[in-house]
Design a protein around this motif. Structure first.
Motif, PDB file in Angstrom:
ATOM      1  N   LYS A   4       0.748  -1.130  -0.005  1.00 14.05           N
ATOM      2  CA  LYS A   4      -0.179  -0.030  -0.156  1.00 14.05           C
ATOM      3  C   LYS A   4       0.985   1.360   0.200  1.00 14.05           C
ATOM      4  O   LYS A   4       1.947   1.255   0.425  1.00 14.05           O
ATOM      5  N   ARG A   5       0.359   2.309  -0.666  1.00 10.73           N
ATOM      6  CA  ARG A   5       0.779   3.612  -0.638  1.00 10.73           C
ATOM      7  C   ARG A   5       0.783   4.265   0.862  1.00 10.73           C
ATOM      8  O   ARG A   5      -0.109   4.131   1.507  1.00 10.73           O
ATOM      9  N   TYR A  33     -12.696  12.644  -6.524  1.00  9.31           N
ATOM     10  CA  TYR A  33     -12.662  11.372  -6.845  1.00  9.31           C
ATOM     11  C   TYR A  33     -13.748  10.738  -6.464  1.00  9.31           C
ATOM     12  O   TYR A  33     -14.016   9.386  -6.735  1.00  9.31           O
ATOM     13  N   HIS A  34     -14.888  11.154  -5.930  1.00 10.99           N
ATOM     14  CA  HIS A  34     -16.117  10.374  -5.910  1.00 10.99           C
ATOM     15  C   HIS A  34     -16.609   9.879  -6.908  1.00 10.99           C
ATOM     16  O   HIS A  34     -16.659  10.593  -8.011  1.00 10.99           O
ATOM     17  N   LYS A  48     -11.645   4.925  -2.577  1.00 12.58           N
ATOM     18  CA  LYS A  48     -11.421   4.064  -1.495  1.00 12.58           C
ATOM     19  C   LYS A  48     -10.071   4.086  -0.802  1.00 12.58           C
ATOM     20  O   LYS A  48      -9.988   4.297   0.497  1.00 12.58           O
ATOM     21  N   GLU A  49      -9.041   4.330  -1.430  1.00 12.54           N
ATOM     22  CA  GLU A  49      -7.574   4.561  -0.794  1.00 12.54           C
ATOM     23  C   GLU A  49      -7.517   5.761  -0.164  1.00 12.54           C
ATOM     24  O   GLU A  49      -6.950   5.550   0.886  1.00 12.54           O
ATOM     25  N   MET A  50      -8.248   6.773  -0.660  1.00 16.37           N
ATOM     26  CA  MET A  50      -7.994   7.944   0.136  1.00 16.37           C
ATOM     27  C   MET A  50      -8.997   8.009   1.332  1.00 16.37           C
ATOM     28  O   MET A  50      -8.526   8.493   2.352  1.00 16.37           O
ATOM     29  N   ALA A  87     -15.037   0.561   3.994  1.00 14.90           N
ATOM     30  CA  ALA A  87     -14.167   1.447   3.199  1.00 14.90           C
ATOM     31  C   ALA A  87     -15.103   2.034   2.368  1.00 14.90           C
ATOM     32  O   ALA A  87     -14.599   2.705   1.388  1.00 14.90           O
ATOM     33  N   GLY A  88     -16.358   1.753   2.153  1.00 14.66           N
ATOM     34  CA  GLY A  88     -17.451   2.389   1.118  1.00 14.66           C
ATOM     35  C   GLY A  88     -17.597   3.579   1.755  1.00 14.66           C
ATOM     36  O   GLY A  88     -17.129   4.669   1.792  1.00 14.66           O
TER      37      GLY A  88
END
Length: 374
Positions: A4-5, A33-34, A48-50, A87-88
């Motif tokens: 992962k970042r 990004y939504h 999701k990552e954010m 995460a959603g």
């Protein structure tokens, strides 16, 4: 497990960033990004990552653990979402930034109805001069019997006993890093927060009914192919007192046999005989509203354009009209008498005006129709 970042890198902030800076970065990226806003195929994964990064860095305990140990294997008690739990949460976050004003979405809040689109095909001159007409569209509307509540008249929906009207259920999970709470739509009321014990017999609890609605449409003069007319509030009915959506009328314009249009200008093609072009003449030209005289000077070449000022299409947004451009095409005869051939050889003289090729006959025929107003 895929690497992962770094969470700070994901949010674009420094490791010494404070709570407000992290929150500001998160809000900016949420708008960008939504998935409901950004249609890029990779936007959902970035979102999701954010969100996972924010869930960790916005919590002082999780942030301290992350700063010390870095990423934790999800098999050690965090579930597939890592630190973030669920995460959603797209709906809640979208409401927060684009209309909800913060917090969870109220399942009983008024909701705007859907927009509708209707394609209308009109004649060339109807687009030029405008028209008023009536259309019939199918759409959902608020049920008159229950006024949109979905409940039988004299009764009303009750708050769901499971979620207490919130529309969400909370699932609590104890982990080595603390108590994690996941939220999901209530299974008892399907996320509505309401239970209708006695449903309306007209809409069967939906609060809406399907109807054929007649709507009067006024098409403005000068409208062009592909234009859209917005009818505010003529879309589908809203839910729980919400406003109706809008109706968009998409205009398609049929081609004309004689005239062609480019923006606010009109173009047409008119045939000339060799004699008319060589010696000059005054000819009659059909326009959108009348017939006008056009003086053709001697020596006119085929393909020459003449402009009739103000004889085009009324400007949709402004005053005045476009112009009409007349292209002259010299018709060459195909059947000559021996005498005519001899005269042409000697002087390049007079020609006949009949027995033209089919192509040129079609020009004459289209011009006749335009004179008749077809």
């Amino acid at each position: 497990m895929a690497s992962k970042r770094d969470y700070y890198e994901v949010l674009g902030v420094d490791k010494n960033a404070g709570e407000e800076e992290i929150k500001k970065a998160y809000r900016k990226m949420a708008r960008q990004y939504h998935p409901d806003v950004n249609k890029d195929p990779d936007a959902e994964n970035k979102f999701k990552e954010m969100k996972e990064a924010y869930d960790v860095l916005s919590d002082s305990n999780k942030k301290a653990t992350y700063d010390q140990y870095g990423h934790v294997d999800p098999n050690q008690g965090f579930g597939g979402g890592g630190f973030g739990g669920d995460a959603g949460g797209f709906g809640d976050i979208f409401d927060m930034f684009f209309g909800g004003g913060g917090g969870r979405r109220d399942p009983n809040a008024p909701q705007r109805g859907n927009d509708l689109q209707y394609t209308m095909t009109i004649e060339f001159k109807e687009a030029v001069f405008g028209k008023e007409t009536e259309i019939t569209i199918p759409r959902t509307e608020t049920c008159d019997t229950c006024t949109g509540s979905g409940a039988k008249p004299g009764t009303k929906p009750e708050a769901c006993s499971v979620c207490k009207g919130s529309g969400q259920q909370e699932v609590v999970q104890n982990t080595p890093f603390g108590r994690m709470v996941n939220r999901r739509a209530c299974t008892n009321c399907s996320g509505t927060g309401r239970i209708i014990k006695e449903k309306c017999t007209t809409c069967h609890g939906a609060g809406k009914v399907k109807r054929q609605r007649k709507i009067n449409i006024k098409i403005p003069a000068g409208v062009d192919d592909g234009a859209q007319i917005r009818m505010t509030g003529e879309g589908e009915g809203g839910t729980r007192g919400g406003p109706s959506g809008d109706l968009y009328i998409v205009i398609r314009v049929k081609a004309h046999d004689f005239f062609e249009r480019e923006n606010d200008d009109i173009y047409c093609e008119v045939p000339l005989t060799f004699v008319q072009a060589a010696l000059g003449d005054e000819i009659e030209i059909p326009t959108l509203t009348e017939k006008v005289k056009l003086k053709v000077p001697a020596g006119t070449q085929t393909g020459t354009y003449f402009r009739l000022k103000g004889k085009g299409v009324p400007r949709l947004r402004g005053y005045g009209q476009g112009d009409q451009h007349v292209k002259v095409t010299i018709v060459t005869p195909t059947s000559l008498t021996d005498e005519q051939k001899e005269l042409l050889r000697q002087f390049g003289g007079s020609t006949g005006e009949t027995n033209q090729e089919d192509h040129h006959e079609s020009i004459f025929e289209r011009m006749k129709k335009a004179f008749r107003g077809d």
